[in-house]
Design a protein around this motif. Sequence first.
Motif, PDB file in Angstrom:
ATOM      1  N   MET A   1      -6.212  -0.428  -5.911  1.00 55.13           N
ATOM      2  CA  MET A   1      -6.397   1.066  -6.536  1.00 55.13           C
ATOM      3  C   MET A   1      -4.681   1.629  -6.666  1.00 55.13           C
ATOM      4  O   MET A   1      -4.169   1.390  -5.627  1.00 55.13           O
ATOM      5  CB  MET A   1      -6.992   2.083  -5.842  1.00 55.13           C
ATOM      6  CG  MET A   1      -7.021   3.393  -6.179  1.00 55.13           C
ATOM      7  SD  MET A   1      -7.916   4.714  -5.397  1.00 55.13           S
ATOM      8  CE  MET A   1      -9.738   3.965  -5.762  1.00 55.13           C
ATOM      9  N   THR A   2      -4.201   1.858  -7.759  1.00 56.47           N
ATOM     10  CA  THR A   2      -2.888   2.579  -7.740  1.00 56.47           C
ATOM     11  C   THR A   2      -2.765   3.816  -6.871  1.00 56.47           C
ATOM     12  O   THR A   2      -3.560   4.459  -6.877  1.00 56.47           O
ATOM     13  CB  THR A   2      -2.372   2.880  -9.137  1.00 56.47           C
ATOM     14  OG1 THR A   2      -2.618   1.727  -9.926  1.00 56.47           O
ATOM     15  CG2 THR A   2      -1.276   3.293  -9.231  1.00 56.47           C
ATOM     16  N   GLN A   3      -1.382   3.686  -6.009  1.00 60.37           N
ATOM     17  CA  GLN A   3      -1.362   4.811  -5.072  1.00 60.37           C
ATOM     18  C   GLN A   3      -0.053   5.650  -5.604  1.00 60.37           C
ATOM     19  O   GLN A   3       0.711   5.089  -6.001  1.00 60.37           O
ATOM     20  CB  GLN A   3      -0.963   4.114  -3.672  1.00 60.37           C
ATOM     21  CG  GLN A   3      -1.826   3.379  -2.921  1.00 60.37           C
ATOM     22  CD  GLN A   3      -1.572   2.858  -1.794  1.00 60.37           C
ATOM     23  OE1 GLN A   3      -0.704   3.834  -0.981  1.00 60.37           O
ATOM     24  NE2 GLN A   3      -2.025   2.022  -1.084  1.00 60.37           N
TER      25      GLN A   3
ATOM     26  N   GLN B   1       2.288   4.540  -8.321  1.00 63.98           N
ATOM     27  CA  GLN B   1       2.574   5.338  -9.267  1.00 63.98           C
ATOM     28  C   GLN B   1       3.938   6.243  -8.787  1.00 63.98           C
ATOM     29  O   GLN B   1       3.345   7.174  -8.036  1.00 63.98           O
ATOM     30  CB  GLN B   1       1.548   6.046  -9.769  1.00 63.98           C
ATOM     31  CG  GLN B   1       1.996   6.957 -11.153  1.00 63.98           C
ATOM     32  CD  GLN B   1       1.067   7.684 -11.678  1.00 63.98           C
ATOM     33  OE1 GLN B   1      -0.212   7.835 -11.141  1.00 63.98           O
ATOM     34  NE2 GLN B   1       0.801   8.406 -12.895  1.00 63.98           N
ATOM     35  N   ALA B   2       4.983   5.701  -8.682  1.00 64.90           N
ATOM     36  CA  ALA B   2       6.254   6.504  -8.335  1.00 64.90           C
ATOM     37  C   ALA B   2       6.560   7.650  -8.993  1.00 64.90           C
ATOM     38  O   ALA B   2       6.799   7.481 -10.162  1.00 64.90           O
ATOM     39  CB  ALA B   2       7.280   5.497  -7.902  1.00 64.90           C
TER      40      ALA B   2
ATOM     41  N   ILE C   1       4.867  -0.123   2.851  1.00 66.92           N
ATOM     42  CA  ILE C   1       4.239   1.482   2.705  1.00 66.92           C
ATOM     43  C   ILE C   1       2.970   1.656   2.320  1.00 66.92           C
ATOM     44  O   ILE C   1       2.224   2.387   2.623  1.00 66.92           O
ATOM     45  CB  ILE C   1       5.457   2.362   2.147  1.00 66.92           C
ATOM     46  CG1 ILE C   1       6.401   2.484   2.935  1.00 66.92           C
ATOM     47  CG2 ILE C   1       5.066   3.745   2.070  1.00 66.92           C
ATOM     48  CD1 ILE C   1       7.805   2.950   2.319  1.00 66.92           C
ATOM     49  N   ALA C   2       3.017   1.013   0.899  1.00 69.13           N
ATOM     50  CA  ALA C   2       1.600   1.181   0.496  1.00 69.13           C
ATOM     51  C   ALA C   2       0.627   0.686   1.160  1.00 69.13           C
ATOM     52  O   ALA C   2      -0.592   1.199   1.220  1.00 69.13           O
ATOM     53  CB  ALA C   2       1.527   0.669  -0.898  1.00 69.13           C
ATOM     54  N   ALA C   3       0.635  -0.370   1.827  1.00 72.43           N
ATOM     55  CA  ALA C   3      -0.629  -1.150   2.551  1.00 72.43           C
ATOM     56  C   ALA C   3      -0.862  -0.167   4.008  1.00 72.43           C
ATOM     57  O   ALA C   3      -1.985   0.067   3.926  1.00 72.43           O
ATOM     58  CB  ALA C   3      -0.120  -2.564   3.230  1.00 72.43           C
TER      59      ALA C   3
ATOM     60  N   THR D   1      -0.204   3.105   3.972  1.00 70.90           N
ATOM     61  CA  THR D   1      -0.813   4.197   3.335  1.00 70.90           C
ATOM     62  C   THR D   1      -2.579   3.873   2.946  1.00 70.90           C
ATOM     63  O   THR D   1      -3.116   4.853   3.385  1.00 70.90           O
ATOM     64  CB  THR D   1      -0.111   4.868   2.101  1.00 70.90           C
ATOM     65  OG1 THR D   1       1.100   4.972   2.546  1.00 70.90           O
ATOM     66  CG2 THR D   1      -0.830   6.215   1.701  1.00 70.90           C
ATOM     67  N   ALA D   2      -2.612   2.800   2.340  1.00 72.24           N
ATOM     68  CA  ALA D   2      -4.201   2.620   2.075  1.00 72.24           C
ATOM     69  C   ALA D   2      -4.828   2.521   3.565  1.00 72.24           C
ATOM     70  O   ALA D   2      -6.204   2.821   3.415  1.00 72.24           O
ATOM     71  CB  ALA D   2      -4.218   1.377   1.403  1.00 72.24           C
ATOM     72  N   ALA D   3      -4.260   1.874   4.447  1.00 69.85           N
ATOM     73  CA  ALA D   3      -4.888   1.546   5.789  1.00 69.85           C
ATOM     74  C   ALA D   3      -5.408   2.809   6.373  1.00 69.85           C
ATOM     75  O   ALA D   3      -6.382   3.223   7.079  1.00 69.85           O
ATOM     76  CB  ALA D   3      -4.156   0.553   6.638  1.00 69.85           C
ATOM     77  N   ALA D   4      -4.367   3.885   6.299  1.00 71.70           N
ATOM     78  CA  ALA D   4      -4.675   5.019   7.075  1.00 71.70           C
ATOM     79  C   ALA D   4      -5.838   6.023   6.155  1.00 71.70           C
ATOM     80  O   ALA D   4      -6.450   6.749   6.938  1.00 71.70           O
ATOM     81  CB  ALA D   4      -3.313   5.868   7.025  1.00 71.70           C
ATOM     82  N   ALA D   5      -5.758   5.776   5.147  1.00 68.48           N
ATOM     83  CA  ALA D   5      -6.809   6.562   4.155  1.00 68.48           C
ATOM     84  C   ALA D   5      -8.175   5.823   4.377  1.00 68.48           C
ATOM     85  O   ALA D   5      -9.118   6.455   4.017  1.00 68.48           O
ATOM     86  CB  ALA D   5      -6.324   6.444   2.687  1.00 68.48           C
ATOM     87  N   GLY D   6      -8.334   4.636   4.908  1.00 63.01           N
ATOM     88  CA  GLY D   6      -9.472   4.059   5.445  1.00 63.01           C
ATOM     89  C   GLY D   6     -10.096   3.441   4.116  1.00 63.01           C
ATOM     90  O   GLY D   6     -11.534   3.152   3.994  1.00 63.01           O
TER      91      GLY D   6
END
Length: 220
Positions: A1-3, A37-38, A211-213, A215-220
């Motif tokens: 999923m695009t972050q 998506q920056a 950072i993306a990884a 962030t994704a891990a923190a979001a569950g």
Amino acid sequence: MTQPMKIDFVSDVSCPWCVVGLGGLEEALRNVGDLVQAQIHFQPFELNPDMPPEGQNIVEHVGQKYGATPEQSATNRAAIHARAADVGFTMKTNAQSRIYNTFDAHRLLHWAGLTGGQHELKRALFDAYFTQNQSPADHEVLVAAAQAAGLDGGAAREVLTSGQYADDVRAAERHWYQAGISSVPAVIVNDRYLISGGQPAAAFEKAIRTIAAETAAAAG
């Protein structure tokens, strides 16, 4: 999923390593594709806020500020030119180039950040200063850069002549100084992660993926 990824790029128009850093960041974002998506926001930093409008010869300035000899200045300039070429940017600064005050350029960038076209304007300003050897303190140069970026030249001129956004730029500069930013480029991702200096694309890409990884891990 695009972050979604917020990127604050703190820099000065007359900072050569900021050109290198932006090129590296742009390449890294292309390399990661749809992972993120920056949204890049260009933030102000003045390397020489007390520089008079007429500016100062670059060799003289570097000698006074950093103690570099003319020979060292030429060697450093050649190295930066090579790094810029690596990211597709042509620098033509030379021993006769000058350092200028960039405050009005930052006011114009602030305006473009509100109306759209800030990234394009940043690129046009880099080109005007580093490739065309033009003064970012000259309003005609700034208006031309705005037009080259696809912005309304008349509106840009109004911003410059009216003094608009001076308080906003100074407030932003204070914010980043108080946040501990003392050199540029400084790239702050998601208001949390700092990447310092004119890094190559590989370094930016590694940081973005990490950072993306996280962030994704923190979001569950």
